[in-house]
Design a protein around this motif. Structure first.
Motif, PDB file in Angstrom:
ATOM      1  N   MET A 125       0.836  -1.173   0.000  1.00 47.73           N
ATOM      2  CA  MET A 125       0.000   0.000   0.000  1.00 47.73           C
ATOM      3  C   MET A 125       0.882   1.238   0.000  1.00 47.73           C
ATOM      4  SD  MET A 125      -3.131   0.844   2.526  1.00 47.73           S
ATOM      5  CE  MET A 125      -3.264   2.489   3.124  1.00 47.73           C
ATOM      6  N   ALA A 126       0.481   2.248  -0.745  1.00 46.41           N
ATOM      7  CA  ALA A 126       1.255   3.483  -0.836  1.00 46.41           C
ATOM      8  C   ALA A 126       1.228   4.238   0.487  1.00 46.41           C
ATOM      9  CB  ALA A 126       0.699   4.358  -1.953  1.00 46.41           C
ATOM     10  N   GLU A 127       2.300   4.947   0.740  1.00 44.35           N
ATOM     11  CA  GLU A 127       2.406   5.753   1.959  1.00 44.35           C
ATOM     12  C   GLU A 127       1.436   6.932   1.897  1.00 44.35           C
ATOM     13  OE1 GLU A 127       3.992   6.134   5.677  1.00 44.35           O
ATOM     14  OE2 GLU A 127       4.548   4.609   4.227  1.00 44.35           O
ATOM     15  N   ILE A 128       0.802   7.235   3.000  1.00 49.21           N
ATOM     16  CA  ILE A 128      -0.126   8.362   3.075  1.00 49.21           C
ATOM     17  C   ILE A 128       0.672   9.637   3.317  1.00 49.21           C
ATOM     18  CG2 ILE A 128      -2.009   9.386   4.402  1.00 49.21           C
ATOM     19  CD1 ILE A 128      -3.013   6.586   4.991  1.00 49.21           C
ATOM     20  N   THR A 129       0.418  10.654   2.515  1.00 46.48           N
ATOM     21  CA  THR A 129       1.115  11.929   2.685  1.00 46.48           C
ATOM     22  C   THR A 129       0.537  12.682   3.884  1.00 46.48           C
ATOM     23  OG1 THR A 129      -0.381  13.206   1.286  1.00 46.48           O
ATOM     24  CG2 THR A 129       1.461  12.073   0.180  1.00 46.48           C
ATOM     25  N   SER A 130       1.268  13.686   4.327  1.00 46.10           N
ATOM     26  CA  SER A 130       0.789  14.471   5.462  1.00 46.10           C
ATOM     27  C   SER A 130      -0.497  15.219   5.103  1.00 46.10           C
ATOM     28  CB  SER A 130       1.861  15.444   5.938  1.00 46.10           C
ATOM     29  OG  SER A 130       2.205  16.353   4.923  1.00 46.10           O
ATOM     30  N   LYS A 131      -0.599  15.664   3.856  1.00 40.77           N
ATOM     31  CA  LYS A 131      -1.817  16.358   3.414  1.00 40.77           C
ATOM     32  C   LYS A 131      -3.011  15.391   3.437  1.00 40.77           C
ATOM     33  CE  LYS A 131      -4.292  19.640   1.570  1.00 40.77           C
ATOM     34  NZ  LYS A 131      -4.687  20.807   2.327  1.00 40.77           N
ATOM     35  N   GLU A 132      -2.815  14.180   2.949  1.00 43.04           N
ATOM     36  CA  GLU A 132      -3.883  13.180   2.966  1.00 43.04           C
ATOM     37  C   GLU A 132      -4.271  12.828   4.394  1.00 43.04           C
ATOM     38  OE1 GLU A 132      -2.912  10.754  -1.157  1.00 43.04           O
ATOM     39  OE2 GLU A 132      -1.767  10.294   0.654  1.00 43.04           O
ATOM     40  N   LEU A 133      -3.283  12.718   5.255  1.00 45.20           N
ATOM     41  CA  LEU A 133      -3.547  12.414   6.656  1.00 45.20           C
ATOM     42  C   LEU A 133      -4.368  13.526   7.303  1.00 45.20           C
ATOM     43  CD1 LEU A 133      -3.068  10.344   8.863  1.00 45.20           C
ATOM     44  CD2 LEU A 133      -0.954  11.536   9.419  1.00 45.20           C
ATOM     45  N   GLN A 134      -4.069  14.772   6.981  1.00 42.27           N
ATOM     46  CA  GLN A 134      -4.831  15.900   7.512  1.00 42.27           C
ATOM     47  C   GLN A 134      -6.274  15.866   7.007  1.00 42.27           C
ATOM     48  OE1 GLN A 134      -3.941  18.222   9.885  1.00 42.27           O
ATOM     49  NE2 GLN A 134      -6.124  18.640   9.780  1.00 42.27           N
ATOM     50  N   LEU A 135      -6.451  15.556   5.718  1.00 43.31           N
ATOM     51  CA  LEU A 135      -7.801  15.470   5.148  1.00 43.31           C
ATOM     52  C   LEU A 135      -8.601  14.337   5.790  1.00 43.31           C
ATOM     53  CD1 LEU A 135      -6.966  16.103   1.401  1.00 43.31           C
ATOM     54  CD2 LEU A 135      -8.174  17.650   2.952  1.00 43.31           C
ATOM     55  N   ILE A 136      -7.948  13.201   6.015  1.00 41.06           N
ATOM     56  CA  ILE A 136      -8.618  12.075   6.669  1.00 41.06           C
ATOM     57  C   ILE A 136      -8.974  12.451   8.102  1.00 41.06           C
ATOM     58  CG2 ILE A 136      -8.320   9.712   7.507  1.00 41.06           C
ATOM     59  CD1 ILE A 136      -6.580   9.223   4.976  1.00 41.06           C
ATOM     60  N   SER A 137      -8.075  13.130   8.772  1.00 41.19           N
ATOM     61  CA  SER A 137      -8.334  13.577  10.148  1.00 41.19           C
ATOM     62  C   SER A 137      -9.535  14.514  10.197  1.00 41.19           C
ATOM     63  CB  SER A 137      -7.094  14.271  10.703  1.00 41.19           C
ATOM     64  OG  SER A 137      -7.351  14.804  11.974  1.00 41.19           O
ATOM     65  N   ASP A 138      -9.600  15.450   9.265  1.00 44.12           N
ATOM     66  CA  ASP A 138     -10.739  16.368   9.196  1.00 44.12           C
ATOM     67  C   ASP A 138     -12.042  15.604   8.940  1.00 44.12           C
ATOM     68  OD1 ASP A 138      -8.967  18.441   9.601  1.00 44.12           O
ATOM     69  OD2 ASP A 138      -8.980  19.104   7.506  1.00 44.12           O
ATOM     70  N   ALA A 139     -11.976  14.630   8.036  1.00 36.38           N
ATOM     71  CA  ALA A 139     -13.161  13.828   7.723  1.00 36.38           C
ATOM     72  C   ALA A 139     -13.583  12.997   8.935  1.00 36.38           C
ATOM     73  CB  ALA A 139     -12.900  12.932   6.518  1.00 36.38           C
ATOM     74  N   ASN A 193     -15.489   4.536  10.744  1.00 40.98           N
ATOM     75  CA  ASN A 193     -14.666   3.332  10.906  1.00 40.98           C
ATOM     76  C   ASN A 193     -13.844   3.032   9.658  1.00 40.98           C
ATOM     77  OD1 ASN A 193     -15.450   2.861  13.558  1.00 40.98           O
ATOM     78  ND2 ASN A 193     -17.249   1.703  12.930  1.00 40.98           N
ATOM     79  N   ALA A 194     -14.413   3.269   8.473  1.00 41.70           N
ATOM     80  CA  ALA A 194     -13.675   3.050   7.231  1.00 41.70           C
ATOM     81  C   ALA A 194     -12.496   4.014   7.124  1.00 41.70           C
ATOM     82  CB  ALA A 194     -14.600   3.210   6.030  1.00 41.70           C
ATOM     83  N   LEU A 195     -12.718   5.264   7.502  1.00 41.34           N
ATOM     84  CA  LEU A 195     -11.626   6.243   7.479  1.00 41.34           C
ATOM     85  C   LEU A 195     -10.550   5.871   8.498  1.00 41.34           C
ATOM     86  CD1 LEU A 195     -13.731   9.505   7.220  1.00 41.34           C
ATOM     87  CD2 LEU A 195     -12.077   8.705   5.533  1.00 41.34           C
ATOM     88  N   LEU A 196     -10.977   5.405   9.646  1.00 37.86           N
ATOM     89  CA  LEU A 196     -10.035   5.004  10.684  1.00 37.86           C
ATOM     90  C   LEU A 196      -9.152   3.857  10.201  1.00 37.86           C
ATOM     91  CD1 LEU A 196      -9.417   5.936  13.534  1.00 37.86           C
ATOM     92  CD2 LEU A 196     -10.993   4.209  14.377  1.00 37.86           C
ATOM     93  N   LYS A 197      -9.726   2.931   9.447  1.00 40.09           N
ATOM     94  CA  LYS A 197      -8.952   1.817   8.897  1.00 40.09           C
ATOM     95  C   LYS A 197      -7.888   2.295   7.917  1.00 40.09           C
ATOM     96  CE  LYS A 197     -10.812  -2.172   7.930  1.00 40.09           C
ATOM     97  NZ  LYS A 197     -11.705  -3.187   7.316  1.00 40.09           N
ATOM     98  N   LEU A 198      -8.175   3.394   7.212  1.00 43.92           N
ATOM     99  CA  LEU A 198      -7.201   3.923   6.262  1.00 43.92           C
ATOM    100  C   LEU A 198      -5.898   4.322   6.934  1.00 43.92           C
ATOM    101  CD1 LEU A 198      -9.296   6.263   3.920  1.00 43.92           C
ATOM    102  CD2 LEU A 198      -8.113   4.144   3.284  1.00 43.92           C
ATOM    103  N   ILE A 199      -5.999   4.791   8.160  1.00 43.83           N
ATOM    104  CA  ILE A 199      -4.793   5.241   8.845  1.00 43.83           C
ATOM    105  C   ILE A 199      -4.286   4.193   9.835  1.00 43.83           C
ATOM    106  CG2 ILE A 199      -5.223   7.687   8.514  1.00 43.83           C
ATOM    107  CD1 ILE A 199      -6.312   7.813  11.374  1.00 43.83           C
ATOM    108  N   GLY A 200      -4.865   3.004   9.764  1.00 43.39           N
ATOM    109  CA  GLY A 200      -4.381   1.906  10.575  1.00 43.39           C
ATOM    110  C   GLY A 200      -4.875   1.891  12.002  1.00 43.39           C
ATOM    111  N   GLY A 201      -6.019   2.557  12.227  1.00 41.99           N
ATOM    112  CA  GLY A 201      -6.579   2.628  13.578  1.00 41.99           C
ATOM    113  C   GLY A 201      -7.515   1.506  13.889  1.00 41.99           C
TER     114      GLY A 201
END
Length: 62
Positions: A1-15, A54-62
């Motif tokens: 799986m590709a590494e998540i960028t800091s910008k993507e991580l921020q967007l996921i966090s906001d979501a 929960n789906a978003l949380l899985k994206l960041i490995g939570g």
């Protein structure tokens, strides 16, 4: 799986924040409604927000 960028991580966090808040509000509203059908519909909306959370949380490995 590709590494998540800091910008993507921020967007996921906001979501995650938005979905969590929407879920909590929908649950609270569903518990205050006296119309059973409407309360059920709002509870289903809360469930959908929880699933997205929960789906978003899985994206960041939570």
């Amino acid at each position: 799986m590709a590494e998540i960028t800091s910008k993507e991580l921020q967007l996921i966090s906001d979501a995650l924040t938005a979905e969590g808040l929407l879920c909590k509000k929908a649950r609270a509203y569903s518990n205050t409604l006296t119309d059973v059908d409407l309360a059920g519909a709002v509870a289903r909306i809360a469930d959908e927000h929880e699933q997205r959370y929960n789906a978003l949380l899985k994206l960041i490995g939570g």
